[in-house]
Write a protein that holds these residues in place. Sequence first.
Motif, PDB file in Angstrom:
ATOM      1  N   ASN A  22     -28.119  28.277  -6.000  1.00 48.17           N
ATOM      2  CA  ASN A  22     -27.280  27.254  -5.373  1.00 48.17           C
ATOM      3  C   ASN A  22     -27.532  25.885  -5.986  1.00 48.17           C
ATOM      4  O   ASN A  22     -26.591  25.123  -6.258  1.00 48.17           O
ATOM      5  CB  ASN A  22     -27.528  27.216  -3.870  1.00 48.17           C
ATOM      6  N   GLU A  23     -28.819  25.583  -6.202  1.00 46.06           N
ATOM      7  CA  GLU A  23     -29.181  24.287  -6.778  1.00 46.06           C
ATOM      8  C   GLU A  23     -28.677  24.164  -8.208  1.00 46.06           C
ATOM      9  O   GLU A  23     -28.210  23.100  -8.633  1.00 46.06           O
ATOM     10  CB  GLU A  23     -30.696  24.088  -6.722  1.00 46.06           C
ATOM     11  N   PHE A  24     -28.774  25.276  -8.945  1.00 47.99           N
ATOM     12  CA  PHE A  24     -28.324  25.226 -10.338  1.00 47.99           C
ATOM     13  C   PHE A  24     -26.805  25.108 -10.420  1.00 47.99           C
ATOM     14  O   PHE A  24     -26.271  24.342 -11.223  1.00 47.99           O
ATOM     15  CB  PHE A  24     -28.785  26.472 -11.090  1.00 47.99           C
ATOM     16  N   GLU A  25     -26.098  25.849  -9.582  1.00 51.95           N
ATOM     17  CA  GLU A  25     -24.643  25.735  -9.567  1.00 51.95           C
ATOM     18  C   GLU A  25     -24.221  24.306  -9.251  1.00 51.95           C
ATOM     19  O   GLU A  25     -23.302  23.754  -9.882  1.00 51.95           O
ATOM     20  CB  GLU A  25     -24.047  26.685  -8.533  1.00 51.95           C
ATOM     21  N   ALA A  26     -24.904  23.682  -8.303  1.00 52.43           N
ATOM     22  CA  ALA A  26     -24.595  22.291  -7.956  1.00 52.43           C
ATOM     23  C   ALA A  26     -24.879  21.362  -9.126  1.00 52.43           C
ATOM     24  O   ALA A  26     -24.150  20.383  -9.347  1.00 52.43           O
ATOM     25  CB  ALA A  26     -25.403  21.871  -6.732  1.00 52.43           C
ATOM     26  N   ALA A  27     -25.935  21.665  -9.899  1.00 53.12           N
ATOM     27  CA  ALA A  27     -26.277  20.828 -11.051  1.00 53.12           C
ATOM     28  C   ALA A  27     -25.212  20.928 -12.140  1.00 53.12           C
ATOM     29  O   ALA A  27     -24.870  19.931 -12.784  1.00 53.12           O
ATOM     30  CB  ALA A  27     -27.646  21.230 -11.596  1.00 53.12           C
ATOM     31  N   VAL A  28     -24.665  22.136 -12.367  1.00 50.02           N
ATOM     32  CA  VAL A  28     -23.602  22.281 -13.366  1.00 50.02           C
ATOM     33  C   VAL A  28     -22.321  21.622 -12.865  1.00 50.02           C
ATOM     34  O   VAL A  28     -21.580  21.010 -13.643  1.00 50.02           O
ATOM     35  CB  VAL A  28     -23.376  23.759 -13.737  1.00 50.02           C
ATOM     36  N   ASP A  29     -22.070  21.728 -11.561  1.00 47.50           N
ATOM     37  CA  ASP A  29     -20.947  20.972 -10.979  1.00 47.50           C
ATOM     38  C   ASP A  29     -21.100  19.489 -11.290  1.00 47.50           C
ATOM     39  O   ASP A  29     -20.130  18.799 -11.628  1.00 47.50           O
ATOM     40  CB  ASP A  29     -20.901  21.154  -9.459  1.00 47.50           C
ATOM     41  N   GLU A  30     -22.331  19.003 -11.142  1.00 49.29           N
ATOM     42  CA  GLU A  30     -22.623  17.591 -11.367  1.00 49.29           C
ATOM     43  C   GLU A  30     -22.321  17.188 -12.808  1.00 49.29           C
ATOM     44  O   GLU A  30     -21.877  16.066 -13.072  1.00 49.29           O
ATOM     45  CB  GLU A  30     -24.090  17.323 -11.037  1.00 49.29           C
ATOM     46  N   ALA A  44     -19.917  25.586 -19.886  1.00 46.64           N
ATOM     47  CA  ALA A  44     -18.904  26.039 -18.924  1.00 46.64           C
ATOM     48  C   ALA A  44     -19.105  27.502 -18.547  1.00 46.64           C
ATOM     49  O   ALA A  44     -18.623  27.945 -17.490  1.00 46.64           O
ATOM     50  CB  ALA A  44     -17.508  25.830 -19.511  1.00 46.64           C
ATOM     51  N   TYR A  45     -19.828  28.252 -19.386  1.00 44.08           N
ATOM     52  CA  TYR A  45     -20.038  29.677 -19.126  1.00 44.08           C
ATOM     53  C   TYR A  45     -21.249  29.949 -18.238  1.00 44.08           C
ATOM     54  O   TYR A  45     -21.489  31.092 -17.839  1.00 44.08           O
ATOM     55  CB  TYR A  45     -20.194  30.422 -20.452  1.00 44.08           C
ATOM     56  N   LEU A  46     -22.022  28.922 -17.886  1.00 42.23           N
ATOM     57  CA  LEU A  46     -23.248  29.119 -17.120  1.00 42.23           C
ATOM     58  C   LEU A  46     -22.980  29.618 -15.703  1.00 42.23           C
ATOM     59  O   LEU A  46     -23.847  30.259 -15.090  1.00 42.23           O
ATOM     60  CB  LEU A  46     -24.043  27.818 -17.078  1.00 42.23           C
ATOM     61  N   TYR A  47     -21.807  29.330 -15.158  1.00 36.30           N
ATOM     62  CA  TYR A  47     -21.488  29.793 -13.801  1.00 36.30           C
ATOM     63  C   TYR A  47     -21.533  31.315 -13.696  1.00 36.30           C
ATOM     64  O   TYR A  47     -21.702  31.862 -12.600  1.00 36.30           O
ATOM     65  CB  TYR A  47     -20.108  29.297 -13.392  1.00 36.30           C
ATOM     66  N   ASN A  48     -21.352  32.012 -14.814  1.00 35.35           N
ATOM     67  CA  ASN A  48     -21.408  33.473 -14.799  1.00 35.35           C
ATOM     68  C   ASN A  48     -22.783  34.003 -14.417  1.00 35.35           C
ATOM     69  O   ASN A  48     -22.925  35.179 -14.068  1.00 35.35           O
ATOM     70  CB  ASN A  48     -21.021  34.032 -16.177  1.00 35.35           C
ATOM     71  N   TYR A  49     -23.813  33.152 -14.501  1.00 36.53           N
ATOM     72  CA  TYR A  49     -25.186  33.566 -14.183  1.00 36.53           C
ATOM     73  C   TYR A  49     -25.554  33.309 -12.724  1.00 36.53           C
ATOM     74  O   TYR A  49     -26.637  33.709 -12.288  1.00 36.53           O
ATOM     75  CB  TYR A  49     -26.181  32.813 -15.055  1.00 36.53           C
TER      76      TYR A  49
END
Length: 974
Positions: free
Chosen positions: A547-555, A588-593
């Motif tokens: 969750n924290e990482f997804e939020a960081a990529v959103d950021e 942009a592909y990091l969300y797949n993880y």
Amino acid sequence: MMKKIALGWLLLLLLPGCIGNMAVDPIDYVDPFIGTGGHGHTYPGATSPYGAVQLSPDTRRDNWDACAGYHYSDSTIIGFSHTHLSGTGAIDLGDILFHPTSRAMDNGAEHYTPEPIGFSHKDEKATPGYYSVNFRKEGILAEMTASTYAGVHRYTFRKGLPASLVIDMKHLLTRDELIDTLSIRGSGPNEIAGMRITSGWVQDQPVYFVAQFSQPFKNLYIPEDHSRAVAQFGQSDGTPLVVKVGLSIVSEENARRNLEDDIDGYDFDAVYRETRNRWNEELKQIVVESKNRDQLKNFYTAIYRAKVVPNIMSDVNGQYRRHDKQIASTDKSFRYFSTLSLWDTFRAWHPLMTLIDTVLVNDIIRSMLVMYDATGELPIWPLSSGETGTMIGYHSVSVIADAFNKGILDPDINIREAFRAMKISSEVNRKGASDYIRNGFIPANKKRESVSCLLEFAYDDWCISRVAQQLGYEQDAETYFNRSLSYINVFDGETKFFRGKRSDGNWESPFNPFAPGRSYTEATAWQYRYFVPHDVNGMVQLFGGENEFEAAVDELFAAEERVDGEMADITGMIGQYVQGNEPSHHMAYLYNYVGAPWKTQYWTRRILKELYQPTPDGLSGNEDCGQMSAWYILSSLGIYPLCPGSNQFLLTTPLFEKAEIGLANGKRLIITANDRERNIYINKVILNGHIIENNYITYTQLMEGGELTFELSDEPNRERGTSPETFPASLTTEKVVSIPYTTKDLYLFQNEIEVTLGTATEGAQIYYTLDGTEPDKNALLYRGPFKISNSTLIKAKAFKEGYTPSNTFSIDATKARFRKALHREEREQGVVYTYHEGVFSSVADLLKSKVVKKGKLRSPSIEHAERENHFGFTFQGLLWVPEDGVYDFMTQSDDGSVLFIGNELVVDNDGSHAAITASGSIALEKGFHAYQLIYFQDYEGKSLRWGCRLKHNGDFQQIPDENLFIDNSTTINP
């Protein structure tokens, strides 16, 4: 030869009229002008697939946007040279320039000075293998085409005008290049031959040429210095003048053989037809269908750009020049290639070629191993007959490992010898490898680009570990596996960025993630925040979880679009995502993880549509030898290799309704997607009737061929690809506690200091020691901030039930010891300087050079430089410090600077990339302190600024002139 050309062209004309709704010839969609504006750094001229010749117009020659010789904003052409770089960030080549002129040489050819010729873009045409421009005022139509080893010119002079050509041997695309040797001569009634050796980006680059003309000379003038030749053909009768020019980096004899083998006679159109036919075959390797003409232009131009490099450097007889300058031969068993921009192309270009051209992949690997044999190190960025040493990492190992892991390495390539080359190259790399191996990180106060180097070394070491494991080298596999985890050592859990770390374990400060920093390569901390391709799950744990990482990529995508400083490579921004440079290309592909693949689908579609346009400035950054294009090709097909060597291609939404790929094994893969303009989210993926639940597809699956179907929706499918078993592979498979951190700089504290520890993993407990021993659960349990009053080595480790313990955090808390002030009676304000000129890449180069002049100034300034580029200064004197204290000093320079206080190196900003700021701290008594500030300027942009402040107290301030004095009693020799 000509019979083969005519037959090939006839067969092409007999092909059916359409494929779906696409014209027969993909070449008709290619626009070589895309990328010639902005900072794309592409050229519009004529070349053949992977050809040795790039015959193109040069409009400028001495700044960053002259890297390809041509810029769309220009309105004059200097001439047409035979070698060019495609989309690079550095300048070189521009060999053997031809300048046509119809002007009368009233004072004789020996006194004629060519001037750039005005032109209009309305009078230009370019398509793969062909370029033309009509110089209307001059009355000259200039046309270019090229075979593999030769360039062919056709000049049609208006009837009645004098027809002359100037062959310029001193033409260079940059003032960095130095000509070591020149030779040109008339070698027949209609032939000129010659050679030159230049030292620019690569030292001692030879180029030999033989030029043959369809008409005999009326007059040929060559001056004693061999700087040029002026060939005069008298008044034109309207008959075109054709010139064919063969090149070689081996010898004039080979240039002649290359020319004779490639071209028979002076039939310009026949050469162009053959080259056009070759381009059509290359472009048809991937056929896409779309009603959107702009998308077709972008796609086929991307394929074209992906196939103009690398460049063949072995001649028709197999001979080539090694990096040790010896002549060797392939015996035609393989083609020897150079122009390998590996820091860029390992990411997508090389994986693309494993799908469509494994012969090329193996030829490149053989070429790399030859380079290793010549130099003892696998190439980093090879060009022509040498190594530029540009950029970071040892990404040859990625290319070799990827091919080996995919099972496509030719059996006659000895993988065990290749593995030895991979190991040695990982240990001899000059950009911090020794510190990295010894410490697990590269001290930011010792090496520039320390964070970027470490992160890329870690990925490359994972590649080596993978190969070692398959070869049964257990010790090597373990060693490189452990080294590949070194990225953890520069992660700051407080800011959640990878940061520069000093030798003592303290973070480099001040820290501004929006500023291009000395610790990063062509980037800010944002653009290297997520570069752990081999262990994304391990990186996710550092951030505290999915969750924290997804939020960081959103950021990343939501952040303010800004750069606090100068960095020309940071372009094509969405928030802090930068499509214009390679460190962002996987993000942009990091969300797949992390179970949010629909976000990958959304952002890749936006990037494809917004940051690639069919215009001269339609590339958002340097093309970089096909990497920008490879990203577009693969992403528009719906697949991307985030981690080369893993054999996995991550999935996203295809851009086209249908794509057909001719695979390297002879099979064909058809990719289809329904109504992809409106429906940008993946609902289902089916390969040959089998549903793919994962967020990736494997290389083996792709190479089976058949049909890959994407069923799309206009709403995100929040159920598909959300469970961990669907995520792509990572080195770390378990939950790991994030490494502890401190919230303060513990370097040079006075009296006592409070220490606060933390970890990004919620609910974890931290244990620490103050005696240098390794912490475990028997150590001190951290319950809150504690104070220390003496220099102390602090180590900490974090634990949580059900998690693997964190790595050990280590930091030296150093108490300040004040440097004694000097006693000086003489107080003449100002600074003493020495001025130097030369080509410098480091301060050490400058200090070894001769002093051009000496003098005194009020304060350090480079305004008195006598040239625009290639100069340097040393400034020295006394600095008045108004009170006892710990001071931060900074320099901002382009291209390099260092600051000594006494004999202590306080700021190391040596050889930085663009106008970069670096800082350092020192404890000083009130009074006078000797200093030396050294600066050098290479090329393209110059600046010098220095400043000071009490430690972490506000912004840096320019050091006042009234605090600077000349020391008449001391000479400083750091």
